[in-house]
Design a protein around this motif. Structure first.
Motif, PDB file in Angstrom:
ATOM      1  N   ARG A   8       0.826  -1.212   0.000  1.00  0.00           N
ATOM      2  CA  ARG A   8       0.000   0.000   0.000  1.00  0.00           C
ATOM      3  C   ARG A   8       0.863   1.265   0.000  1.00  0.00           C
ATOM      4  NH1 ARG A   8      -2.576  -3.562   3.381  1.00  0.00           N
ATOM      5  NH2 ARG A   8      -4.690  -4.179   2.760  1.00  0.00           N
ATOM      6  N   ALA A   9       1.928   1.253   0.793  1.00  0.00           N
ATOM      7  CA  ALA A   9       2.778   2.442   0.878  1.00  0.00           C
ATOM      8  C   ALA A   9       3.688   2.577  -0.337  1.00  0.00           C
ATOM      9  CB  ALA A   9       3.617   2.395   2.156  1.00  0.00           C
ATOM     10  N   GLY A  10       3.928   1.478  -1.040  1.00  0.00           N
ATOM     11  CA  GLY A  10       4.781   1.520  -2.217  1.00  0.00           C
ATOM     12  C   GLY A  10       6.246   1.720  -1.892  1.00  0.00           C
ATOM     13  N   ARG A  11       6.692   1.219  -0.728  1.00  0.00           N
ATOM     14  CA  ARG A  11       8.089   1.391  -0.349  1.00  0.00           C
ATOM     15  C   ARG A  11       8.480   0.334   0.682  1.00  0.00           C
ATOM     16  NH1 ARG A  11       8.554   4.248   4.533  1.00  0.00           N
ATOM     17  NH2 ARG A  11       6.553   5.003   5.362  1.00  0.00           N
ATOM     18  N   ILE A  12       9.767   0.260   0.975  1.00  0.00           N
ATOM     19  CA  ILE A  12      10.278  -0.669   1.978  1.00  0.00           C
ATOM     20  C   ILE A  12       9.997  -0.101   3.363  1.00  0.00           C
ATOM     21  CG2 ILE A  12      12.361  -1.722   2.930  1.00  0.00           C
ATOM     22  CD1 ILE A  12      13.508  -1.583   0.038  1.00  0.00           C
ATOM     23  N   THR A  13       9.296  -0.879   4.178  1.00  0.00           N
ATOM     24  CA  THR A  13       8.975  -0.420   5.535  1.00  0.00           C
ATOM     25  C   THR A  13       9.476  -1.378   6.608  1.00  0.00           C
ATOM     26  OG1 THR A  13       6.824  -1.528   5.469  1.00  0.00           O
ATOM     27  CG2 THR A  13       6.903   0.778   4.721  1.00  0.00           C
ATOM     28  N   SER A  14      10.058  -2.494   6.190  1.00  0.00           N
ATOM     29  CA  SER A  14      10.502  -3.473   7.172  1.00  0.00           C
ATOM     30  C   SER A  14      11.626  -4.310   6.564  1.00  0.00           C
ATOM     31  CB  SER A  14       9.335  -4.371   7.595  1.00  0.00           C
ATOM     32  OG  SER A  14       9.738  -5.286   8.595  1.00  0.00           O
ATOM     33  N   THR A  15      12.321  -5.065   7.419  1.00  0.00           N
ATOM     34  CA  THR A  15      13.388  -5.966   6.967  1.00  0.00           C
ATOM     35  C   THR A  15      13.336  -7.237   7.806  1.00  0.00           C
ATOM     36  OG1 THR A  15      15.035  -5.118   8.532  1.00  0.00           O
ATOM     37  CG2 THR A  15      14.886  -4.020   6.377  1.00  0.00           C
ATOM     38  N   GLU A  16      13.990  -8.269   7.294  1.00  0.00           N
ATOM     39  CA  GLU A  16      14.190  -9.492   8.082  1.00  0.00           C
ATOM     40  C   GLU A  16      15.689  -9.693   8.274  1.00  0.00           C
ATOM     41  OE1 GLU A  16      13.419 -14.340   8.121  1.00  0.00           O
ATOM     42  OE2 GLU A  16      12.745 -13.137   6.412  1.00  0.00           O
ATOM     43  N   ALA A  17      16.092  -9.892   9.520  1.00  0.00           N
ATOM     44  CA  ALA A  17      17.505 -10.105   9.833  1.00  0.00           C
ATOM     45  C   ALA A  17      17.870 -11.567   9.585  1.00  0.00           C
ATOM     46  CB  ALA A  17      17.781  -9.743  11.293  1.00  0.00           C
ATOM     47  N   LEU A  18      18.929 -11.785   8.797  1.00  0.00           N
ATOM     48  CA  LEU A  18      19.392 -13.134   8.457  1.00  0.00           C
ATOM     49  C   LEU A  18      20.867 -13.255   8.830  1.00  0.00           C
ATOM     50  CD1 LEU A  18      17.703 -13.355   4.941  1.00  0.00           C
ATOM     51  CD2 LEU A  18      16.897 -14.392   7.062  1.00  0.00           C
ATOM     52  N   VAL A  19      21.198 -14.287   9.577  1.00  0.00           N
ATOM     53  CA  VAL A  19      22.560 -14.431  10.074  1.00  0.00           C
ATOM     54  C   VAL A  19      23.445 -15.093   9.014  1.00  0.00           C
ATOM     55  CG1 VAL A  19      22.089 -16.655  11.171  1.00  0.00           C
ATOM     56  CG2 VAL A  19      23.947 -15.242  12.029  1.00  0.00           C
ATOM     57  N   ARG A  20      24.698 -14.599   8.910  1.00  0.00           N
ATOM     58  CA  ARG A  20      25.684 -15.148   7.980  1.00  0.00           C
ATOM     59  C   ARG A  20      27.007 -15.324   8.730  1.00  0.00           C
ATOM     60  NH1 ARG A  20      21.624 -15.826   5.757  1.00  0.00           N
ATOM     61  NH2 ARG A  20      20.934 -15.123   3.688  1.00  0.00           N
ATOM     62  N   TRP A  21      27.703 -16.425   8.440  1.00  0.00           N
ATOM     63  CA  TRP A  21      28.983 -16.713   9.095  1.00  0.00           C
ATOM     64  C   TRP A  21      30.086 -16.662   8.047  1.00  0.00           C
ATOM     65  CZ3 TRP A  21      30.187 -21.835  12.196  1.00  0.00           C
ATOM     66  CH2 TRP A  21      31.457 -21.734  12.757  1.00  0.00           C
ATOM     67  N   ARG A  22      30.968 -15.684   8.181  1.00  0.00           N
ATOM     68  CA  ARG A  22      32.119 -15.556   7.285  1.00  0.00           C
ATOM     69  C   ARG A  22      33.305 -16.255   7.944  1.00  0.00           C
ATOM     70  NH1 ARG A  22      33.014 -11.476   3.368  1.00  0.00           N
ATOM     71  NH2 ARG A  22      31.419 -10.192   4.367  1.00  0.00           N
ATOM     72  N   HIS A  23      33.531 -17.504   7.537  1.00  0.00           N
ATOM     73  CA  HIS A  23      34.608 -18.311   8.118  1.00  0.00           C
ATOM     74  C   HIS A  23      35.939 -17.899   7.482  1.00  0.00           C
ATOM     75  CE1 HIS A  23      36.927 -21.921   9.198  1.00  0.00           C
ATOM     76  NE2 HIS A  23      36.021 -22.116  10.139  1.00  0.00           N
TER      77      HIS A  23
END
Length: 766
Positions: free
Chosen positions: A536-551
């Motif tokens: 409805r707003a036509g824009r980004i209003t939220s995010t999802e945090a995703l974990v990444r491991w850089r070995h």
């Protein structure tokens, strides 16, 4: 005699022996059963069949639910339907509805009276269920005593196969110490052994089973002449009522329809399972012809052998009603054919050149020569699933052009690395080690699967990917492992899959996750953010945090590998708290620049009942300058099912603090209206498996639309994940979906790139 058959070539004996070993292994190992389950769709689809019409389903459909509204329904409604069906001359009335607990007294009394008037023509369900989420004992559920005395009892137990799909039905089960016929056995009046199953005839088209709406029967609006002399099954078909099962041929269908298909199966005869001996011996006879065939005749011999064995097995299945396993026999033929083809090719060619002649791409030998000196690498093999079909339709030269077009697309992802044609239907390339494999390959799906234009026509591309990580000194092994992983992805219905060898090596190398503690301490554990687009707003209003491991040695390690290990070794709590602190720190930065954009954090099911973890979360929330309303905690429904009391208490406490709560992966478990009512949710997240094809698959579209409508009626927002193209987004917008997440919007981004994306959004809005 045998020496003459094999032309005195030792390779013929080896090929025959290998094929026999493969057949024996598939006959005794679970893989053979998996392959047979995969083949079952084609085996039933080759002989479609309409239902006999002797079983009529009275469906508790969406129309009935909307009219009656209150759930559970008063049993006075069931009483009215029983009376109507009895007067119409139904031969039997069988319920697939739970009557094991009391409802309103007036309704229960009316239903008991209707059962008495039916004089034994009604059967009620009985089944076994787990005592609770932590107790594996089984409790038998029986109808109320006031109903049992007036009706027959039949079992409604359905046991899916290990892949979650229903292919068989028991003749009967034991409940309360008494053998009960299954609904299908009761309707068809067929006897059998308790807990012994029979194959359901999936060639029966469920849409040909006569159906009447429950509410129309109750109100006298249905054509009740259709039930005269017929057996009537009453059960739920409305999506919101649950009770749905996956089937290999017809997708997800209501349980009452599965019961009707099983009854239709038994009405035709009593099917049974046969042993694998007959197809094994038949395949063995055909191998004698395959191993002595050379050149172009080999293909004809292999196809002919496959047709003979398949034809005999299909005749037995559809005419004699005996279902024989087929995978082991066909695999023997395939192995022998491939081995003979390899033998012929090896005899014609002495060496393979570094460049593939038909495409001009570097080949597998070039890959090995160019990268043997690298320390560590991530190798990807793309397998074109429909390559043979492309060759058959387009010809060799245009098909080679398709391979080149796909290679051009892969080159964009390979970031400077070359793309190699490692086999006829395979392309191989190396991934940059500074990007997560998951994000890169998931984002590649929409690009690779776009149609390719050659010789003036658009051609669809079907492909799967396999990934292997390791030292480049073993590049040949990595190439083989990645190719096997691609084949595993194909067999498992996945777009890409890691090498099993790599998974095992990773688990050994990590040494019980000791290196995860180091990663948490030195910043190796990073948080990426996948934007959510507000329709409805036509824009980004939220995010999802995703974990990444850089070995430091392996580069990015996928969360699908290390998070399950973290849960097993009790490191999931510190990992989650690290992610939460990082998200709050990052949210503080972007809120100053871009306003109240929320962030979702995944909470493991194991943590909701952990008092120390919950206390640590509250402490972190009180210490930050970011309001709790800026957070969304995503939990799966399994979190609530494992320890309902503790889970609900923890979730209610988070809600009281201001944290929004989202049910993740909705639709993939045992979702019911009860969970939506009990959990203090603010958001529902529809799993990608339903969303991806909802705009083109009618069944998925119905599920998505009804779920959105249900969530909105409950006051919940809806997030759809897995959106990969504009057509899917347009469909979700028409359905009224609130938030969209997927690679069409954006892949997961590190914080700096997320801030760039938000800045671009702000500039565009200005």
């Amino acid at each position: 005699m045998l020496t003459a058959i094999f032309d005195r070539r030792p390779s013929s004996w080896l090929i025959l022996g290998t094929a026999i070993v493969v057949g024996v292994l598939l006959a005794i190992l679970p893989l053979g059963a998996v392959l047979d389950r995969t083949l079952s769709v084609a085996r039933f689809g080759i002989v479609p069949r309409a239902a006999s019409g002797k079983v009529v389903v009275v469906e508790m459909d969406a129309q009935s639910a909307a009219t009656i509204q209150r759930w559970p329904w008063s049993r006075a409604h069931y009483a009215a339907v029983v009376d109507a069906l009895r007067r119409a001359g139904a031969a039997a009335i069988v319920f697939d509805v739970d009557f094991s607990s009391a409802s309103d007294a007036k309704g229960d009394t009316a239903f008991a009276a209707a059962l008495a008037r039916a004089d034994g023509m009604v059967a009620l369900p009985t089944f076994g269920q787990s005592a609770d989420a932590t107790d594996q004992r089984t409790i038998d559920a029986l109808p109320l005593a006031m109903f049992r005395s007036q009706a027959a009892l039949a079992s409604v137990s359905i046991q899916p196969d290990p892949d979650g799909q229903v292919r068989s039905m028991p003749f009967g089960t034991m409940t309360d110490g008494v053998p009960r016929p299954s609904l299908s056995s009761y309707i068809a009046q067929r006897s059998g052994v308790v807990d012994v199953g029979f194959p359901i005839d999936m060639s029966i088209d469920p849409s040909t089973i006569p159906r009447l709406s429950f509410i129309d029967v109750r109100d006298g609006k249905a054509d009740l002449a259709r039930v005269r002399g017929r057996s009537v099954l009453i059960g739920a078909t409305a999506v919101e009522m649950g009770d749905r099962y996956a089937t290999p041929s017809w997708g997800v269908i209501p349980g009452v329809v599965v019961q009707a298909m099983a009854a239709e199966t038994l009405l035709r005869g009593i099917p049974r399972y046969g042993s694998g001996t007959m197809p094994f011996l038949l395949a063995l006879l055909t191998l004698l012809g395959i191993v002595r065939t050379r050149g172009t005749g080999l293909f004809v011999a292999v196809v002919g052998a496959g047709i003979v064995v398949t034809g005999v097995v299909l005749f037995a299945q559809h005419v004699v009603l005996v279902t024989y396993p087929l995978a082991a026999a066909l695999s023997m033929i395939a192995v022998a054919g491939l081995a003979c083809a390899g033998r012929d090719v090896a005899g014609r060619f002495r060496a393979q050149r570094m460049i593939d002649e038909t495409t001009g791409l570097p080949n597998g030998l070039s890959l090995v020569a160019e990268h043997r000196g690298d320390a560590m690498c991530t190798l990807v093999v793309l397998q074109l699933v429909n390559y043979d079909s492309l060759v058959a339709i387009l010809g060799s030269r245009p098909s080679a052009d398709v391979v080149v077009r796909v290679a051009d697309r892969l080159a964009l992802v390979a970031s400077g690395h070359r793309v190699y044609r490692s086999a006829d239907r395979q392309l191989a390339f190396l991934l940059p080690r500074d990007e997560p494999v998951e994000d890169t390959l998931d984002g590649l799906r929409a690009v690779v699967l776009q149609a390719v234009e050659v010789v003036g026509r658009k051609v669809d591309v079907a492909a799967v990917l396999g990934v292997a990580v390791g030292a480049a000194a073993t590049i040949e092994r990595l190439l083989a492992d990645a190719a096997l992983a691609a084949e595993d992805a194909l067999q498992g219905g996945r777009f890409w899959r890691r090498s099993l060898a790599d998974d095992g090596d990773l688990e050994r190398t990590i040494s019980l996750m000791g290196e995860l503690d180091v990663g948490l301490a030195d910043g190796g554990i990073e948080v990426f953010y996948q934007p959510k687009y507000d329709v409805r707003a036509g824009r980004i209003t939220s995010t999802e945090a995703l974990v990444r491991w850089r070995h430091p040695q392996r580069g990015f390690i996928g969360p699908d590998l290390f998070i399950p290990l973290a849960e097993k070794t009790n490191r999931i709590a510190p990992l989650t708290l690290h992610v939460l602190r990082t998200v709050l720190r990052d949210a503080s930065a972007w809120r100053r620049q871009h306003g109240p954009i929320t962030a979702a954090v995944n909470i493991s099911a194991n943590l909701l009942s952990d008092a120390a973890f919950n206390a640590a979360v509250e402490r972190i929330l009180h210490e930050t300058d970011v309001p709790a309303t800026a957070l969304v905690f995503e939990v799966t429904e399994s979190a609530a099912m494992s320890d309902p009391t503790s889970a609900i208490a923890a979730l209610e406490r988070y809600r009281d603090l201001g944290v929004a709560l989202s049910m993740d992966d909705y639709g993939t478990g045992q979702s019911t209206l009860t969970y939506l009512r009990q959990l203090p949710l603010t958001e529902l997240k529809i799993d990608r498996s339903f969303v991806q094809h909802a705009h083109s698959n009618h069944a998925d579209g119905v599920l998505v639309r009804s779920t959105i409508a249900l969530a909105h009626d409950l006051g919940l927002k809806v997030v759809a994940e897995g959106v990969e193209d504009q057509a899917c987004l347009d469909f979700l917008e028409r359905c009224g979906c609130d938030l969209i997440q997927g690679y069409f919007i954006s892949r997961p981004l590190p914080l700096d790139r997320l801030l760039e994306r938000l800045s671009e959004q702000s500039r565009d809005a200005a």
